[in-house]
Scaffold this motif. Structure first.
Motif, short mmCIF file in Angstrom:
data_model
loop_
_atom_site.label_atom_id
_atom_site.label_comp_id
_atom_site.label_asym_id
_atom_site.label_seq_id
_atom_site.Cartn_x
_atom_site.Cartn_y
_atom_site.Cartn_z
N SER A 2 0.82 -1.21 0.00
CA SER A 2 0.00 0.00 0.00
C SER A 2 0.86 1.26 0.00
CB SER A 2 -0.94 0.01 1.20
OG SER A 2 -0.21 0.06 2.42
N THR A 3 2.06 1.17 0.57
CA THR A 3 2.97 2.32 0.59
C THR A 3 4.28 2.00 -0.13
OG1 THR A 3 3.81 1.61 2.76
CG2 THR A 3 2.02 3.20 2.75
N GLY A 4 4.25 0.99 -0.98
CA GLY A 4 5.46 0.62 -1.72
C GLY A 4 6.49 -0.09 -0.86
N GLY A 5 6.05 -0.78 0.19
CA GLY A 5 7.00 -1.38 1.12
C GLY A 5 7.32 -2.84 0.87
N THR A 6 6.90 -3.39 -0.25
CA THR A 6 7.10 -4.82 -0.48
C THR A 6 8.57 -5.23 -0.39
OG1 THR A 6 5.13 -5.02 -1.87
CG2 THR A 6 6.85 -6.66 -2.20
N GLU A 7 9.45 -4.47 -1.01
CA GLU A 7 10.87 -4.85 -1.05
C GLU A 7 11.49 -4.86 0.34
OE1 GLU A 7 14.45 -6.15 -2.51
OE2 GLU A 7 12.52 -6.04 -3.54
N GLU A 8 11.26 -3.81 1.11
CA GLU A 8 11.85 -3.75 2.44
C GLU A 8 11.24 -4.80 3.37
OE1 GLU A 8 14.46 -2.27 3.53
OE2 GLU A 8 14.83 -1.17 1.66
N ASP A 9 9.95 -5.08 3.22
CA ASP A 9 9.33 -6.14 4.01
C ASP A 9 9.95 -7.49 3.69
OD1 ASP A 9 7.62 -4.31 5.21
OD2 ASP A 9 6.02 -4.62 3.73
N TYR A 10 10.21 -7.71 2.40
CA TYR A 10 10.84 -8.97 2.00
C TYR A 10 12.25 -9.08 2.58
CZ TYR A 10 13.74 -12.02 -0.84
OH TYR A 10 14.66 -12.95 -1.24
N LEU A 11 13.02 -8.01 2.50
CA LEU A 11 14.40 -8.05 3.01
C LEU A 11 14.43 -8.34 4.50
CD1 LEU A 11 16.09 -5.09 1.07
CD2 LEU A 11 16.15 -7.53 0.54
N ALA A 12 13.50 -7.75 5.25
CA ALA A 12 13.46 -7.99 6.69
C ALA A 12 13.14 -9.45 6.99
CB ALA A 12 12.42 -7.07 7.35
N TRP A 13 12.17 -10.01 6.26
CA TRP A 13 11.83 -11.42 6.46
C TRP A 13 12.97 -12.32 6.02
CZ3 TRP A 13 11.25 -15.26 2.68
CH2 TRP A 13 10.75 -16.49 3.14
N LYS A 14 13.63 -11.98 4.93
CA LYS A 14 14.75 -12.80 4.45
C LYS A 14 15.88 -12.83 5.47
CE LYS A 14 17.89 -11.33 1.80
NZ LYS A 14 18.67 -10.69 0.75
N ASP A 15 16.15 -11.69 6.11
CA ASP A 15 17.18 -11.67 7.16
C ASP A 15 16.81 -12.63 8.29
OD1 ASP A 15 18.68 -9.84 5.79
OD2 ASP A 15 17.97 -8.10 6.92
N ASP A 16 15.52 -12.66 8.66
CA ASP A 16 15.07 -13.59 9.70
C ASP A 16 15.19 -15.04 9.24
OD1 ASP A 16 14.44 -11.43 11.30
OD2 ASP A 16 12.30 -11.46 10.81
N LEU A 17 14.88 -15.28 7.98
CA LEU A 17 15.01 -16.63 7.43
C LEU A 17 16.46 -17.10 7.49
CD1 LEU A 17 13.77 -19.06 5.84
CD2 LEU A 17 14.37 -17.81 3.75
N PHE A 18 17.38 -16.24 7.08
CA PHE A 18 18.80 -16.63 7.07
C PHE A 18 19.35 -16.77 8.49
CE2 PHE A 18 19.67 -14.85 2.54
CZ PHE A 18 18.93 -15.89 2.02
N THR A 19 18.82 -15.99 9.42
CA THR A 19 19.20 -16.18 10.83
C THR A 19 18.75 -17.56 11.30
OG1 THR A 19 19.05 -13.82 11.30
CG2 THR A 19 18.91 -15.30 13.18
N THR A 20 17.55 -17.97 10.89
CA THR A 20 17.05 -19.30 11.22
C THR A 20 17.93 -20.38 10.60
OG1 THR A 20 14.78 -18.47 11.34
CG2 THR A 20 15.05 -20.83 11.02
N PHE A 21 18.36 -20.17 9.38
CA PHE A 21 19.27 -21.13 8.73
C PHE A 21 20.52 -21.34 9.59
CE2 PHE A 21 18.01 -20.50 3.96
CZ PHE A 21 16.80 -21.10 4.22
N ARG A 22 21.08 -20.24 10.07
CA ARG A 22 22.35 -20.33 10.82
C ARG A 22 22.14 -20.87 12.23
NH1 ARG A 22 22.77 -15.21 8.45
NH2 ARG A 22 22.22 -14.24 10.45
N GLU A 23 21.15 -20.32 12.95
CA GLU A 23 21.04 -20.60 14.37
C GLU A 23 20.22 -21.84 14.71
OE1 GLU A 23 19.62 -17.05 16.25
OE2 GLU A 23 21.37 -15.86 15.67
N LYS A 24 19.22 -22.17 13.88
CA LYS A 24 18.38 -23.32 14.17
C LYS A 24 18.72 -24.55 13.34
CE LYS A 24 14.27 -20.83 15.83
NZ LYS A 24 12.80 -20.64 15.64
N LEU A 25 19.12 -24.32 12.09
CA LEU A 25 19.38 -25.45 11.19
C LEU A 25 20.86 -25.74 11.02
CD1 LEU A 25 16.71 -24.69 8.41
CD2 LEU A 25 16.47 -26.06 10.49
N GLY A 26 21.72 -24.88 11.55
CA GLY A 26 23.15 -25.14 11.51
C GLY A 26 23.80 -24.95 10.16
N TYR A 27 23.16 -24.20 9.24
CA TYR A 27 23.79 -23.94 7.95
C TYR A 27 24.91 -22.92 8.11
CZ TYR A 27 19.65 -26.16 5.84
OH TYR A 27 18.66 -27.03 5.49
N GLU A 28 25.97 -23.16 7.43
CA GLU A 28 27.13 -22.25 7.51
C GLU A 28 27.11 -21.30 6.32
OE1 GLU A 28 32.00 -22.53 7.68
OE2 GLU A 28 30.77 -24.26 8.27
#
Length: 705
Positions: free
Chosen positions: A218-244
């Motif tokens: 609605s305010t053109g925030g799709t890209e920044e919303d995606y980047l924030a979620w992607k950072d959380d996803l990659f944190t999960t990869f490292r801290e919960k799934l043990g990906y290096e």
């Protein structure tokens, strides 16, 4: 007449004549029998259509064309993961192409940064029940868009139906998943699709890796919303799934090879490619793409910054193209000359713009949805959205290819800092070519691979326009209403970004009628296919239709170019009235700035009012900038006429809303309040009423943004 009936009649007539008594009788009887059998067996035993006849008309290079057109080995996603040696699938459900682009970007980054082997998968390419077979050792990520009133994209329809049919018996104990949704909070059912999918998967026992991500456009925030979620996803990869995480340099997913031996006739030079063959529902809704002639163009109004075009399009000799009142015209735009030249110059490709290129995916599952063979100029002009803003993600990654230390530092800083990037974009028209030119003025980005551009820049998407003519009145010539308005930059209002498709159509119109200056385009099209004021276009079916009975009353609500389908509705009702049909009452609430400035089709509507009778058609205007008057919007006028509108809706009227989603949301609020006041309903009762009329197709919306 039925062939078997003809045969029976012939045999009956022969029987009346009695038994054959001479050689001539026997010969005649045999001839009739043979001819009857031959007629019945046509297309079965003889004169069978050659199933491979179409191959005589295909260019040889099509076998290396779009990846999505290749034969798929399996519709079982678990088998596909095993066969291809993949450990992650990113399913995408996309209506406009944004979710699809994010899925492919995410797939590439998961591979580069964490070594995951990923398939980016169209949901319609796999049988949904096979998702339950994905083993525990593999991941599933869903990137799903929501549009309209909480609707799934066309290619999500099969998966959506399966979820609802099997909601009580889903069993997904081995599924580990993450989900990201794309939506718009101007709509009531914001991100409904991803929420419903996540809830169903959870009930089936699937294990969610992190909270569901939601983008708000609605305010053109799709890209920044995606980047924030992607950072959380990659944190999960490292801290919960043990990906290096790996610090690998750019790894291409495409190979691009020059082949000067190819002739121009061998290349994909810009003709649009038909939609995914696997996406049957989407294909069924949209006609073949054809070069259609714009026979006339007229400016309905024009100011210094805002214009409105009425364009008439001929369906010509294309018998397969038919439209119905309320359908959409799909326009395939092209990039302006200036953007193409800026990008070619920055990449040092000006002398090689027409060199034939062969493009192929290094491995399956990569983002290869581009035609091959082709050329850089064709890619930039017809197939890639090079006029779109560049994401912060892409800005950061471009730093590694910078030709100067200053450019590298600038891009790295913009990529890291959300605020700095926002300010830069708000003050500068940041397309990919302009970004490269601004970061390193006069320099050639020799180390920037063309494959990175093709992987990063989104595909050029078609645009949809409500048809503003009636198929009853004008079956072979349709009209569209195009608002042409540049968008000023947030931090630099003197600089305005022209709309891609609207400016392109204005340029086409400029060859027919005097028009404001627009960017220059190659209006003749690829290989001259668009000469004679033509555009590549298709017709897309819509549910935004008039009631089956002309006597049914209708209430129409629109603002700006949202008036387009209602012009068609009024045209059709006026024609029916002219031939003696009874037509129901019509009320049009229409919003614009000023009566004398931007009220399109006002004269036509006045004539239609006379034609159908003054008691049958009424226009209720709402002017938001009329001098000496308070601002009034369509929802304000509906509130003023609440009793009349409620009585119409109670008497089986169909409600239509066309325009921006924010307007539709405000109109819905006013209507709900009006019905509560009229009937003494509570919130639950008015919600039930609204859901009921929508289920019965008595409340229809065609909204955007």
């Amino acid at each position: 007449m039925d062939a078997s009936f003809i045969t029976r009649e012939a045999m009956s007539n022969i029987a009346v004549l009695g038994k054959p008594t001479s050689p001539l009788d026997i010969a005649a009887l045999a001839a009739v029998g043979v001819s009857s059998a031959a007629y019945l067996l046509r297309g079965i035993a003889w004169d069978k259509p050659d199933p491979y006849r179409h191959l005589f008309f295909e260019r040889p290079q099509l076998k290396d064309g779009f990846q999505s057109e290749r034969v798929q080995a399996t519709r079982n996603i678990a088998e596909a993961l095993e066969q291809q040696g993949k450990n992650c699938v990113i399913f995408w459900g996309s209506q406009s192409g944004t979710a699809e682009g994010i899925a492919y970007r995410l797939a590439r980054e998961c591979h580069i940064r964490y070594g995951l082997e990923v398939i980016a998968a169209d949901l319609s390419d796999y049988d949904p029940e096979t998702i339950a077979l994905i083993p525990e050792s593999k991941l599933a990520i869903f990137v799903l868009s929501t549009f309209g009133e909480g609707d799934p994209s066309d290619n999500t329809a099969g998966f959506w139906e399966w979820l609802h049919k099997n909601a009580s018996k889903l069993s997904l104990p081995n599924l580990h998943y993450a989900a990201f949704g794309l939506g718009n909070s101007n709509y009531k059912y914001y991100n409904r699709v991803v929420d419903v999918v996540a809830e169903a998967l959870e009930k089936g026992g699937a294990k969610r890796l992190l909270p569901v991500g939601r983008a708000d456009d609605s305010t053109g925030g799709t890209e920044e919303d995606y980047l924030a979620w992607k950072d959380d996803l990659f944190t999960t990869f490292r801290e919960k799934l043990g990906y290096e995480e790996r610090d690998n340099p750019y790894t291409p997913t495409l190979t691009i090879r020059e082949d000067p031996s190819l002739e121009p006739i061998d290349l994909h030079s810009g003709v649009p490619i038909e939609q995914h063959a696997s996406n049957k529902k989407k294909v069924a809704k949209t006609s073949p793409i054809k070069p259609l002639e714009i026979s006339s163009a007229e400016y309905l109004y024009s100011s210094t910054k805002r214009n409105c075009l009425h364009m008439e399009v001929e369906l010509g000799s294309y018998a397969e193209l038919r439209y119905k009142t309320g359908d959409h015209l799909v326009i395939y735009p092209m990039a302006p000359d200036e953007e193409i030249q800026i990008l070619l110059r920055a990449l040092g490709l000006e002398d090689k713009a027409s060199t034939p290129l062969l493009i192929s995916a290094i491995e399956s599952g990569s983002a290869h949805t581009l035609p091959s063979p082709t050329s850089a100029e064709a890619l930039f002009r017809y197939y890639l959205e090079i006029s779109a803003p560049v994401s912060r993600d892409a800005v950061r990654d471009l730093a590694q290819f910078a030709p100067t230390p200053v450019a590298k530092d600038l891009l790295a800083a913009l990529g890291r800092d959300k605020t700095a990037y926002s300010e830069f974009v708000g003050a500068t028209h940041v397309t990919i070519g302009r970004l490269l030119a601004a970061a390193a003025p006069g320099a050639i980005w020799a180390d920037l691979p063309l494959s990175y551009i093709l992987e990063t820049v989104p595909l050029l998407q078609p645009r949809y326009y409500s048809i503003s003519s009636s198929s009853v009145v004008s079956p072979r010539r349709l009209a569209i209403t195009v608002g042409v308005e540049d968008a000023p930059l947030a931090h630099n209002p003197q600089v305005a970004i022209p709309g891609l498709t609207t400016s392109y159509l204005a340029a086409v119109a400029g060859s027919l009628t005097p028009s404001p200056s627009q960017p220059a385009y190659a209006l003749a099209g690829p290989d001259g296919a668009l000469q004679g004021h033509r555009v590549f276009a298709a017709i897309r079916r819509s549910k935004f239709k008039l009631p089956a009975f002309a006597s049914t009353p209708i209430v129409m609500v629109a603002a700006g170019t949202g008036i387009a389908p209602f012009r068609a509705f009024v045209q059709e009702r006026a024609r029916l009235r002219a031939v003696g049909k009874e037509v129901g009452r019509m009320v049009l609430f229409f919003g614009c700035r000023r009566a004398g400035e931007d009220f399109p089709y006002r004269g036509e509507l006045d004539e239609a009012r006379v034609a159908v009778g003054g008691d049958k058609f009424e226009v209720v205007p709402a002017y938001s900038r009329e001098e000496g008057q308070p601002k009034r919007y369509v929802q304000d006028r509906i509130a003023e006429r609440a009793k009349d509108v409620c009585e119409l809706l109670d008497n089986d009227a169909t409600l239509y809303i066309c325009g921006r989603a924010a307007m539709a949301r405000e109109v819905a609020k006013v209507l709900e309040e009006a019905m509560m006041g009229q009937h003494g309903w509570d919130a639950a009762q008015v919600t039930e009423w609204k859901n009921s009329v929508k289920r019965g197709n008595k409340w229809l919306e065609d909204v955007w943004g």
